[in-house]
Enzyme design. Structure first.
Site, short mmCIF file in Angstrom:
data_model
loop_
_atom_site.label_atom_id
_atom_site.label_comp_id
_atom_site.label_asym_id
_atom_site.label_seq_id
_atom_site.Cartn_x
_atom_site.Cartn_y
_atom_site.Cartn_z
N ARG A 23 0.81 -1.22 0.00
CA ARG A 23 0.00 0.00 0.00
C ARG A 23 0.84 1.26 0.00
O ARG A 23 0.41 2.31 -0.43
CB ARG A 23 -0.92 0.04 1.22
CG ARG A 23 -1.90 -1.09 1.29
CD ARG A 23 -2.55 -1.15 2.64
NE ARG A 23 -1.51 -1.42 3.64
CZ ARG A 23 -1.64 -1.22 4.95
NH1 ARG A 23 -2.76 -0.75 5.43
NH2 ARG A 23 -0.66 -1.50 5.78
N GLN A 46 6.39 25.51 17.39
CA GLN A 46 6.52 26.09 16.04
C GLN A 46 7.10 25.05 15.09
O GLN A 46 8.09 24.38 15.41
CB GLN A 46 7.44 27.31 16.09
CG GLN A 46 7.56 28.03 14.77
CD GLN A 46 8.30 29.35 14.91
OE1 GLN A 46 8.04 30.13 15.81
NE2 GLN A 46 9.23 29.58 14.01
N ASN A 48 8.23 24.74 10.94
CA ASN A 48 8.50 25.51 9.72
C ASN A 48 8.93 24.59 8.59
O ASN A 48 9.49 23.51 8.83
CB ASN A 48 9.62 26.53 9.97
CG ASN A 48 9.26 27.54 11.02
OD1 ASN A 48 8.13 27.99 11.11
ND2 ASN A 48 10.22 27.89 11.85
N ARG A 59 22.15 28.39 4.13
CA ARG A 59 21.33 29.10 5.10
C ARG A 59 21.95 28.87 6.47
O ARG A 59 22.23 27.74 6.85
CB ARG A 59 19.89 28.58 5.11
CG ARG A 59 19.13 28.90 3.85
CD ARG A 59 17.71 28.32 3.98
NE ARG A 59 16.95 28.50 2.77
CZ ARG A 59 15.97 29.39 2.62
NH1 ARG A 59 15.66 30.20 3.61
NH2 ARG A 59 15.32 29.47 1.48
N HIS A 62 22.29 29.91 12.43
CA HIS A 62 21.32 30.61 13.26
C HIS A 62 21.16 29.95 14.62
O HIS A 62 21.30 28.74 14.75
CB HIS A 62 19.95 30.64 12.56
CG HIS A 62 20.00 31.24 11.20
ND1 HIS A 62 19.20 30.79 10.18
CD2 HIS A 62 20.75 32.24 10.68
CE1 HIS A 62 19.45 31.51 9.08
NE2 HIS A 62 20.39 32.39 9.37
N LYS A 72 15.99 22.09 17.97
CA LYS A 72 15.32 21.86 16.69
C LYS A 72 15.40 20.38 16.33
O LYS A 72 16.42 19.73 16.55
CB LYS A 72 16.01 22.65 15.57
CG LYS A 72 16.02 24.14 15.76
CD LYS A 72 16.85 24.81 14.67
CE LYS A 72 16.97 26.30 14.90
NZ LYS A 72 17.85 26.93 13.92
N TYR A 132 11.30 21.81 9.94
CA TYR A 132 11.90 22.19 11.22
C TYR A 132 10.83 22.16 12.30
O TYR A 132 9.79 22.81 12.16
CB TYR A 132 12.35 23.66 11.20
CG TYR A 132 13.54 24.04 10.41
CD1 TYR A 132 14.72 24.35 11.06
CD2 TYR A 132 13.48 24.18 9.03
CE1 TYR A 132 15.82 24.78 10.35
CE2 TYR A 132 14.57 24.60 8.31
CZ TYR A 132 15.75 24.90 8.98
OH TYR A 132 16.83 25.33 8.28
N ASP A 168 22.86 36.58 6.52
CA ASP A 168 23.89 35.60 6.88
C ASP A 168 25.28 36.07 6.49
O ASP A 168 26.24 35.83 7.21
CB ASP A 168 23.57 34.25 6.23
CG ASP A 168 22.29 33.62 6.79
OD1 ASP A 168 21.82 34.06 7.87
OD2 ASP A 168 21.76 32.71 6.15
#
Length: 183
Positions: A23, A46, A48, A59, A62, A72, A132, A168
């Site tokens: 399936r 949260q 994302n 990227r 951070h 995260k 995320y 950045d």
């Protein structure tokens, strides 16, 4: 789910175990009970989704400072990325060390990046998508960033950097005044 430690304490890879039959396939992305060994009562207020259009784009790096430092849980749901975490924790034996891992839509790996780490990635394919899950909501007044090409970090990105945001690119270089994040 199978937990795999990395060279950076508390930065974990989580191998998910799909169940497949004629399936299709079923895959558990998150289970609070199974991940309690790395973080009891893990909640994500949260979630994302990022899409990076061009292969080679970077990227990051951070992070958020206390009192809203965030962990995260990251999964690649389309394409491939080279995902990197940098330990910024004050007093950590791996302070300012980085570790990278390839996340793909097929390799069943997720990265758990704890509080006190910077995070970034390089798209290894066009239209790479990351899901995320964050333990804190984004907070502009507590956000921080490091330059992905900071010589003090010496991150070995697999590809030449094709694109990077102005934010950045203009993050400060580390100097001796940065002693880490107190959690």
């Amino acid at each position: 789910m199978k937990l795999q430690p990395t060279p950076l304490p508390d930065f974990m890879l989580i191998e998910t175990m799909p169940v497949q039959d004629e399936r299709g396939r079923f895959l558990r992305l998150f289970c609070e009970t199974e991940l309690a060994s790395i973080r009891p009562a893990l909640h994500f207020p949260q979630i994302n989704l990022s899409t990076t259009f061009q292969r080679g784009s970077v990227r990051g790096m951070h992070f958020q400072r206390p009192p809203v430092a965030e962990a995260k849980l990251i999964r690649c749901i389309h394409g491939r990325v080279f995902d990197v975490a940098v330990d910024l924790r004050l007093g950590s034996p791996t302070f300012l060390q980085w570790h990278g891992v390839e996340l793909t839509e097929d390799n069943q790996l997720q990265a758990f990046i704890p509080e006190g780490f910077a995070h970034g990635f390089q798209a290894m394919s066009d239209n790479a998508q990351l899901l995320y899950m964050h333990t804190e909501s984004w907070n502009r007044s507590h956000e921080g960033g490091l330059r992905p090409d900071d010589p003090r970090l010496a991150i070995s990105w697999p590809l030449p950097i094709a694109q990077i945001s102005e934010r950045d690119r203009s993050a400060p270089l580390l100097d001796n005044s940065f002693t880490g994040i107190q959690l």
